[in-house]
Write an enzyme that holds these catalytic residues in place. Structure first.
Site, short mmCIF file in Angstrom:
data_model
loop_
_atom_site.label_atom_id
_atom_site.label_comp_id
_atom_site.label_asym_id
_atom_site.label_seq_id
_atom_site.Cartn_x
_atom_site.Cartn_y
_atom_site.Cartn_z
N LYS A 157 0.84 -1.20 0.00
CA LYS A 157 0.00 0.00 0.00
C LYS A 157 0.87 1.25 0.00
CE LYS A 157 -1.76 2.73 3.13
NZ LYS A 157 -1.85 4.06 2.51
N GLY A 173 7.36 4.49 7.94
CA GLY A 173 6.47 5.60 8.26
C GLY A 173 6.83 6.18 9.61
N SER A 174 5.85 6.76 10.26
CA SER A 174 6.12 7.47 11.51
C SER A 174 6.28 6.50 12.68
CB SER A 174 4.98 8.43 11.80
OG SER A 174 3.78 7.70 11.93
N ALA A 189 4.95 6.90 15.56
CA ALA A 189 3.66 6.74 16.23
C ALA A 189 2.90 5.56 15.62
CB ALA A 189 2.84 8.02 16.10
N GLU A 198 10.75 0.80 9.61
CA GLU A 198 11.68 1.91 9.33
C GLU A 198 10.94 3.18 9.71
OE1 GLU A 198 14.70 1.47 8.31
OE2 GLU A 198 14.70 -0.56 7.48
N CYS A 204 13.46 11.01 6.38
CA CYS A 204 13.55 10.41 7.72
C CYS A 204 14.93 10.63 8.32
CB CYS A 204 13.25 8.93 7.63
SG CYS A 204 14.21 8.11 6.35
N GLU A 229 10.42 15.17 15.58
CA GLU A 229 10.66 15.15 14.14
C GLU A 229 9.71 16.15 13.49
OE1 GLU A 229 9.38 11.67 11.89
OE2 GLU A 229 11.30 11.69 10.87
P1 NAP Z 1 2.70 7.60 8.56
O1 NAP Z 1 1.60 8.50 8.86
O2 NAP Z 1 3.16 6.64 9.60
O3 NAP Z 1 2.28 6.81 7.24
C1 NAP Z 1 3.09 5.85 6.61
C2 NAP Z 1 2.23 4.87 5.86
O4 NAP Z 1 1.43 4.13 6.79
C3 NAP Z 1 1.23 5.52 4.92
O5 NAP Z 1 1.04 4.69 3.81
C4 NAP Z 1 -0.01 5.60 5.78
O6 NAP Z 1 -1.18 5.70 5.02
C5 NAP Z 1 0.06 4.28 6.50
N1 NAP Z 1 -0.65 4.22 7.77
C6 NAP Z 1 -1.17 5.21 8.53
N2 NAP Z 1 -1.74 4.71 9.64
C7 NAP Z 1 -1.58 3.38 9.60
C8 NAP Z 1 -1.94 2.29 10.48
N3 NAP Z 1 -2.56 2.51 11.61
N4 NAP Z 1 -1.58 1.05 10.12
C9 NAP Z 1 -0.93 0.80 8.98
N5 NAP Z 1 -0.57 1.78 8.10
C10 NAP Z 1 -0.89 3.05 8.42
O7 NAP Z 1 3.99 8.37 8.13
P2 NAP Z 1 4.07 9.54 7.07
O8 NAP Z 1 3.72 10.77 7.75
O9 NAP Z 1 3.37 9.16 5.82
O10 NAP Z 1 5.61 9.48 6.69
C11 NAP Z 1 6.55 10.19 7.37
C12 NAP Z 1 7.26 9.33 8.38
O11 NAP Z 1 7.94 8.26 7.73
C13 NAP Z 1 8.32 10.10 9.12
O12 NAP Z 1 8.25 9.82 10.49
C14 NAP Z 1 9.62 9.53 8.53
O13 NAP Z 1 10.72 9.66 9.38
C15 NAP Z 1 9.26 8.14 8.25
N6 NAP Z 1 10.15 7.56 7.24
C16 NAP Z 1 11.10 6.65 7.67
C17 NAP Z 1 11.97 6.10 6.76
C18 NAP Z 1 13.00 5.11 7.20
O14 NAP Z 1 13.59 4.48 6.34
N7 NAP Z 1 13.23 4.95 8.49
C19 NAP Z 1 11.89 6.45 5.41
C20 NAP Z 1 10.93 7.38 5.01
C21 NAP Z 1 10.06 7.93 5.96
P3 NAP Z 1 -1.69 7.16 4.54
O15 NAP Z 1 -0.54 7.96 4.10
O16 NAP Z 1 -2.55 6.83 3.42
O17 NAP Z 1 -2.37 7.72 5.74
#
Ligand code: NAP
Ligand code: MG
Length: 504
Positions: A209, A261-262, A264, A283, A317, A414
């Protein structure tokens, strides 16, 4: 010809006249003509789900809009997957694992991966434009970084697919089966490549997804999979918001889940899946320190700092969002950073000269705005890039805060935007202590002339990647991943492949 030694000896030691540093004046002098990218991104007006090798309408019957964050215009409609669609995607992935992909010899999987990599290269410009339109990042980044790196990941893993007996010397490895993957919006195509390439090379099948705001390049990528003749069901894409991600990760079918993703959401996933036997990689977020010592080449360091935090609007990230600078050079570095900010080009992501493009969504812009307001309120000193921002779309001025302390939210949380928090240090130990004083541990940067100090710092810093005298450098051969709340598991290199394998 006089030898160097005699030349040196004969050169009189003339005192150099000390000229005052010129006052730098930037502004109109630096205006460029518009240089819009014009390649056709070939975006369809509507995208269905990609299940079992075909585009299929969602059983929900619902579509949502994907907009261009640079001007808030709708660019496509994307299918909203329901749980029945997620079930169908997993059923297809399971069938493909049992009947085709899981049985193919590695050399045959390699052929598909090479084909995918080459097809992506063939359509590189088109994908770069689509990525920029859908996500807001400057075209020069999607063109020069995201798309070539995505192709590089497929090439690299294609090379592994027929050599898997060397991935864990002394052990035999096998695929896990079906994997479920969820990715964020900051590097839509590249995160997809980081997830798909190792999973497929190892022989797994996938349900993935993408993020709600950036599904377009994922669905365009499905066209490449069709063109490459990938057997149906090996890769399936389901689109929609976080709830669809939760359905993908909580489904009983996958043997492994991979999430980027995040922190949280990562914690929530861990809570829900506690006790499950699924293999996992998470990650998550970061709050990296870029550490500048007094002996560092300051001009290069300033370029690295700017690249580290303003690259991709700070939607990174591993962004170097905290600058730790030695007290003796702090004023000089701050002055140089301010000058650099004055000439950063912020605006239309489709302009080839743009350095800082659009913030990915209104929600992200609001989050950045609130955190910056907290920095001002806490008493940190704000400096923002001057100039006109576009009136439509989501933009944020590149921002630096000096006089930041470890207790400020802008030093701890962050921000995921173009905002740099500057702290100072006096001793090496203080730099290490401050850099590690965070819940995260994804990356760090060290700027110094001393090799021994680089080695010491890379040993002491609790971060998955430590860059020395550079920043934000990536390579498919190099494993990437976090310590502490930045997650676990690695992507890239031999280690990344092992996270998609079981040892027999
Ligand atoms: P996010 O809100 O956690 O979303 C990431 C993905 O998870 C999106 O596809 C999101 O869908 C989905 N999602 C949301 N809630 C979910 C749940 N309860 N269960 C399963 N999936 C869920 O993060 P973001 O704001 O999109 O991305 C930014 C974050 O990603 C930052 O914290 C960044 O540091 C981190 N990141 C980490 C890396 C790494 O390699 N460590 C690389 C890139 C980014 P929707 O977008 O459709 O809501
Ligand atoms: Mg979009």
């Amino acid at each position: 010809m006089p030898s160097l030694a005699s030349k040196n000896q004969s050169a009189p030691a003339r005192p150099r006249p000390r000229r005052p540093a010129p006052a730098l004046i930037f502004g109109d002098l630096w205006e460029f003509d518009p240089a819009p990218e014009t390649a056709d991104p070939k975006i369809k007006s509507r995208y269905d789900l990609f299940i079992n090798g075909a585009f299929v309408a969602p059983k929900t019957g619902v579509y949502f809009d994907s907009i261009n964050p640079a001007n808030e215009e709708k660019i496509a409609e994307i299918a909203l997957a329901g749980t029945a669609d997620v079930d169908a995607a997993y059923a297809a992935a399971q069938r493909a694992f049992a009947t085709t992909w899981g049985r193919l010899p590695g050399r045959d999987r390699a052929k598909y991966l090479y084909r995918i990599a080459r097809l992506l290269q063939d359509r590189a410009r088109e994908f770069a434009v689509a990525e920029t339109l859908d996500g807001g990042k400057p075209i020069k980044e999607s063109r020069d970084f995201d798309v070539p790196m995505a192709a590089a990941h497929f090439f690299y893993h294609a090379g592994w697919a027929d050599k898997l007996e060397y991935v864990a010397p002394g052990a035999r490895v096998a695929p896990l089966g079906v994997v479920g993957q969820v990715i964020p919006w900051n590097f839509p195509l590249l995160m997809l490549a980081w997830k798909l390439a190792p999973a497929l090379a190892m022989g797994n099948t996938v349900v993935l997804k993408p993020a709600e705001t950036t599904s377009v390049t994922c669905l365009k990528f499905a066209e490449i999979l069709q063109e490459a003749g990938l057997p149906p069901g090996v890769v399936n894409f389901v689109t929609g918001p976080g709830a669809v991600g939760a359905a993908v990760l909580q489904h009983p079918t996958p043997a492994k889940i991979a999430f980027t993703g995040s922190t949280a959401v990562g914690k929530e996933i861990l809570r829900v899946l506690a006790g499950s036997t699924k293999k996992m990689t998470l990650e998550l977020g970061g709050k990296a320190a870029n550490i500048v010592f007094a002996d560092a080449p300051l001009d290069q360091a300033v370029e690295g700092i700017v690249n580290g935090i303003f690259f991709n609007q700070g939607h990174v990230c591993c962004a170097g969002s905290r600058l730790l600078v030695h007290e003796s050079v702090a004023a000089a570095v701050l002055a140089k950073l301010k000058n650099r900010l004055r000439v950063l080009r912020v605006g239309d992501p489709m302009d080839k000269n743009t350095d800082v493009g659009a913030i990915n969504s209104r929600a992200q812009l609001q989050k950045i705005t609130a955190l910056v307001a907290s920095g001002v309120q806490a008493g940190a000193e704000l400096f923002q890039a001057p100039g006109q921002l576009p009136t439509k779309g989501f933009y944020f001025r590149p921002t630096i805060f000096s006089g930041v302390t470890m207790s400020h939210r802008i030093a701890r949380e962050e921000i995921f935007g173009p905002v740099l928090s500057i702290l100072t240090f006096r001793t090496v130990d203080e730099a290490i202590e401050k850099a590690n004083n965070t819940a995260y541990g994804l990356s760090a940067g060290v700027w110094t002339d001393k090799g021994s100090r680089i080695l010491k710092m890379s040993t002491e810093l609790k971060a998955g990647v430590v860059w020395a005298n550079t920043y934000n450098k990536f390579d498919p051969t190099s494993p990437f991943g976090g310590y502490k709340e930045s997650g676990f598991g690695r992507e890239g290199g031999r280690q990344g492949l092992l996270d998609y394998a079981q040892r027999l």
